[in-house]
Scaffold this motif. Sequence first.
Motif, short mmCIF file in Angstrom:
data_model
loop_
_atom_site.label_atom_id
_atom_site.label_comp_id
_atom_site.label_asym_id
_atom_site.label_seq_id
_atom_site.Cartn_x
_atom_site.Cartn_y
_atom_site.Cartn_z
N LEU A 1 -1.38 6.86 7.47
CA LEU A 1 -2.77 7.05 6.74
C LEU A 1 -2.60 6.82 5.24
O LEU A 1 -3.25 6.31 4.60
CB LEU A 1 -3.49 8.40 7.18
N PHE A 2 -1.38 7.52 4.77
CA PHE A 2 -1.21 7.38 3.28
C PHE A 2 -1.01 6.05 3.30
O PHE A 2 -1.42 5.27 2.09
CB PHE A 2 0.03 8.21 2.99
N LEU A 3 -0.19 5.14 3.81
CA LEU A 3 0.18 3.78 3.59
C LEU A 3 -1.08 2.82 3.72
O LEU A 3 -1.12 2.12 2.75
CB LEU A 3 1.22 3.45 4.52
N VAL A 4 -2.12 3.07 4.63
CA VAL A 4 -3.31 2.53 4.71
C VAL A 4 -3.96 2.77 3.23
O VAL A 4 -4.81 2.02 2.55
CB VAL A 4 -4.15 2.98 5.84
N GLN A 5 -4.14 3.87 3.05
CA GLN A 5 -4.85 4.39 1.59
C GLN A 5 -4.16 3.64 0.25
O GLN A 5 -4.79 3.17 -0.54
CB GLN A 5 -4.65 5.92 1.40
N LEU A 6 -2.90 3.68 0.27
CA LEU A 6 -2.19 2.92 -0.65
C LEU A 6 -2.51 1.56 -0.66
O LEU A 6 -2.74 1.01 -1.90
CB LEU A 6 -0.78 3.31 -0.65
N HIS A 7 -2.49 0.87 0.34
CA HIS A 7 -2.68 -0.43 0.57
C HIS A 7 -4.04 -1.02 -0.01
O HIS A 7 -4.42 -1.70 -0.93
CB HIS A 7 -2.51 -0.99 2.00
N HIS A 8 -5.05 -0.35 0.40
CA HIS A 8 -6.48 -0.35 -0.27
C HIS A 8 -6.59 0.03 -1.58
O HIS A 8 -7.49 -0.74 -2.31
CB HIS A 8 -7.42 0.44 0.63
N ALA A 9 -5.62 0.83 -2.18
CA ALA A 9 -5.89 1.26 -3.47
C ALA A 9 -5.23 0.00 -4.34
O ALA A 9 -5.78 -0.38 -5.44
CB ALA A 9 -5.18 2.28 -3.94
N VAL A 10 -4.38 -0.78 -3.75
CA VAL A 10 -3.69 -2.07 -4.45
C VAL A 10 -4.66 -3.19 -4.13
O VAL A 10 -4.87 -3.95 -5.06
CB VAL A 10 -2.31 -2.16 -4.02
N ALA A 11 -4.86 -3.52 -2.94
CA ALA A 11 -5.49 -4.81 -2.53
C ALA A 11 -7.09 -4.34 -1.89
O ALA A 11 -7.15 -4.43 -0.54
CB ALA A 11 -4.84 -5.31 -1.66
N PRO A 12 -8.15 -3.94 -2.59
CA PRO A 12 -9.02 -3.44 -1.98
C PRO A 12 -10.13 -4.25 -1.18
O PRO A 12 -10.93 -3.92 -0.57
CB PRO A 12 -9.92 -2.76 -3.41
N ASP A 13 -9.78 -5.52 -1.77
CA ASP A 13 -10.56 -6.76 -0.94
C ASP A 13 -10.10 -7.16 0.31
O ASP A 13 -10.77 -7.75 1.08
CB ASP A 13 -10.72 -7.81 -1.61
N GLU A 14 -8.91 -6.69 0.72
CA GLU A 14 -8.32 -7.05 1.99
C GLU A 14 -8.66 -6.46 3.04
O GLU A 14 -8.37 -4.80 2.87
CB GLU A 14 -6.87 -7.13 1.91
N GLU A 15 -9.16 -6.95 4.15
CA GLU A 15 -9.62 -6.18 5.12
C GLU A 15 -8.58 -5.92 6.52
O GLU A 15 -8.51 -4.76 7.02
CB GLU A 15 -11.03 -6.56 5.84
N ASP A 16 -8.38 -7.00 6.98
CA ASP A 16 -7.19 -7.00 7.92
C ASP A 16 -5.90 -7.07 7.43
O ASP A 16 -5.44 -7.95 6.73
CB ASP A 16 -7.45 -8.11 8.92
N THR A 17 -5.09 -5.91 7.72
CA THR A 17 -3.77 -5.73 7.15
C THR A 17 -2.72 -5.56 8.17
O THR A 17 -3.03 -4.85 8.89
CB THR A 17 -3.62 -4.24 6.15
N PRO A 18 -1.76 -6.55 8.15
CA PRO A 18 -0.97 -6.66 9.18
C PRO A 18 -0.05 -5.06 9.25
O PRO A 18 0.39 -4.81 8.03
CB PRO A 18 0.00 -7.85 8.78
#
Length: 722
Positions: free
Chosen positions: A402-419
Amino acid sequence: MLRLASVLPTDRPSSAPENPLEAALDIYRRTGDVRGQVRTLHLLGTEAAEAGQIQEAAQYLSECAHLADEIGDIERGAISFAYLGSYSGGVGRQEEAEAYFADAQNMAQATGSPPVLAQVHERQANYYRLQGRNDEAVSLLDRAVRLMEDTDEVGGLAQARAALGEALVAAGRWQEGARVLQTVLSVMSDGASPETRAQAYRSIGVLYSRRGLHAEAASAITRALAYCEDARYRTGVMQCRLALGNLHARQKSWPEALEEYQAAEEVALARKDLHVLLTARSMMVTCRLNGEDATEAIEDGRQLIPLADQLGMRTAKAALHSNIASHLARNGHHKEAAKEFGMALTIADELADHALRASFLQNLARSRMALGDMTDSRDLARDAFAVHQRLGHWSEAGESLLFLVQLHHAVAPDEEDTPMSELVGAGQRIDRRVFAAVWALARNQAEDGHGTVPTVPTVSRRINIADSIRRELRGVDLESLASSLRNTRNWCFACNLPIEETGDAELLLLRTGEADTVRVRLAHSHCVTSAVIEIKDQVHEEPQENFEIECILFGGDTAGVIIDCHGGLGIDRQDGKLRDVLLELFRGVGFVDLQTLIVKASDKPVDLRDIADVDCIRAHLNGAFLAITGPDGVILGRAPLSFLPQWYERAREGSLVVVLGRNLQGMAADDPSYLVRAIALGRAVGATVALTVTQPSRNGPCVCAPRAGRKFKRCCGRRSEA
């Protein structure tokens, strides 16, 4: 004087000296009897140690060890040197401790006595554990268990297993630890002392607590505390208080945690146990960091760090750094927090403590993110995820994900589908149990608003049922199903640990291809959420035992066994009714429903000796293993038993009363309440069956529990000849 020392002070004559052992030692010294001095010094040292007089014990045993070495009494010498190793390590003299343990190991090896060598291994392992050297402790204790397995000392074997289970839990190998501890707590383990059972229950409680199963943890630790208080085992009371404090701390119940730590501190002061004293005060600092005097608590915590270093308590030192860092991070001091987390991580790396390392990695990742170092934060969190998943810490791995998801959205907020490979790193797979844990975490947070753990329930087990299961089982009486599962012992489908009777549970529906019956299982709410699960090629690991068997003399004169069965519940695909496959199997071969005995007896007490004979069933006792066969073959495979000589004597008469049911916990001879309830609910069946007994050879080891290892002809064989 030595005989007088074994008599209670109140029963001694008025002319007796105040301390008969000291008087005996004085006589041996005046007469120059060195062997008598060694014997008495050993008794005095042991007595002082049990009373918490640590320094006095060390003085007695130091003299004992050196005199024993001079005259070749290597057994007492080995045990005395091992104690001195523990004492020296306890006051921070590490080099001296290592030297004492080396002498103890050499002397123990020379005795050729497995119990002496095992005792030395256990003391040295405890010293290693206090230093955080958990893998080395596990290795020594594994050797101790194997040594004791070749002896007839069932109490010593149970003690070694309890210590090994505790060390495995501390090393993060919780599945192995749970299996070992269950052997100590099983009804098969009659040889375990109250102190040993307390250690095993406390260790199981610690395991539950670390996995977030707080209802189960509270039940196990409270039971351990009761054992300790009944046995007046003050060291155990102290350790249970610490464990309860840790449980409250994980629930963020800081006042309650502080109260338990203060109780442990009081006992540690009385016993001059520096390790427990430091641990208690370190955790008291943690409580105060979450209270009003946090600034003063930080200073107190920093003063404890060099003391932990001096005592070699590197795990405690790492925890102090981490707890101070957590407080700093909560108050926005992320740079200082990252420094403290970094020091804690360095210690965990040195100790090769993977569970601690994963926790510190995740906390450091959060601080790095707060400081804007996203790349370093991601790498740390990925490392934490990988370690947690490898250790089977599904909930913690879910938090890292969950933290990695949060971190990814903080870096790339416009990306919806993350592999997923971009989240956890290329080549890293995600276990399905991690996803289940993520859903459980999300639901718990939604239920209480902020993710804290609910207080321990005081009612019966609550079972959550998913809408998908309700749709699948439309037409099935789900309340009847839930009632059956509330009143049976259950092991978690995800982690294979027992589910507390008052704990929350999740209903799982297992579909297994073309079978006529779909199976139902429960899981801890912390491990997985209620769902329909398709099982195709993969076979899920089941608990190792489907039955637990207790030997009992019904009416004091009739040999019987009480069999507690687990699993075997399902839903019939044709009519949608709940099926108890195991009880149906036994009913099908002639076992009667014991509820009928209540009706027949009317207002008279139920006598299980009145259960009807079933001619088509045969039981065979070969040594200490029982098998039961029916008209179509084996219905109970080679199951191990633990029995007393009196039971074995009655069993050889050729008849056995067999009672089988659900939730038949504990020892029915001491507390029949579970058996009575199972009979009243129609969840117990029984039969009287013919029994053949194959005795061991006359010179072989006896099969009874108290004297396993003694020759059969000198134990139960005597009764046979008589």
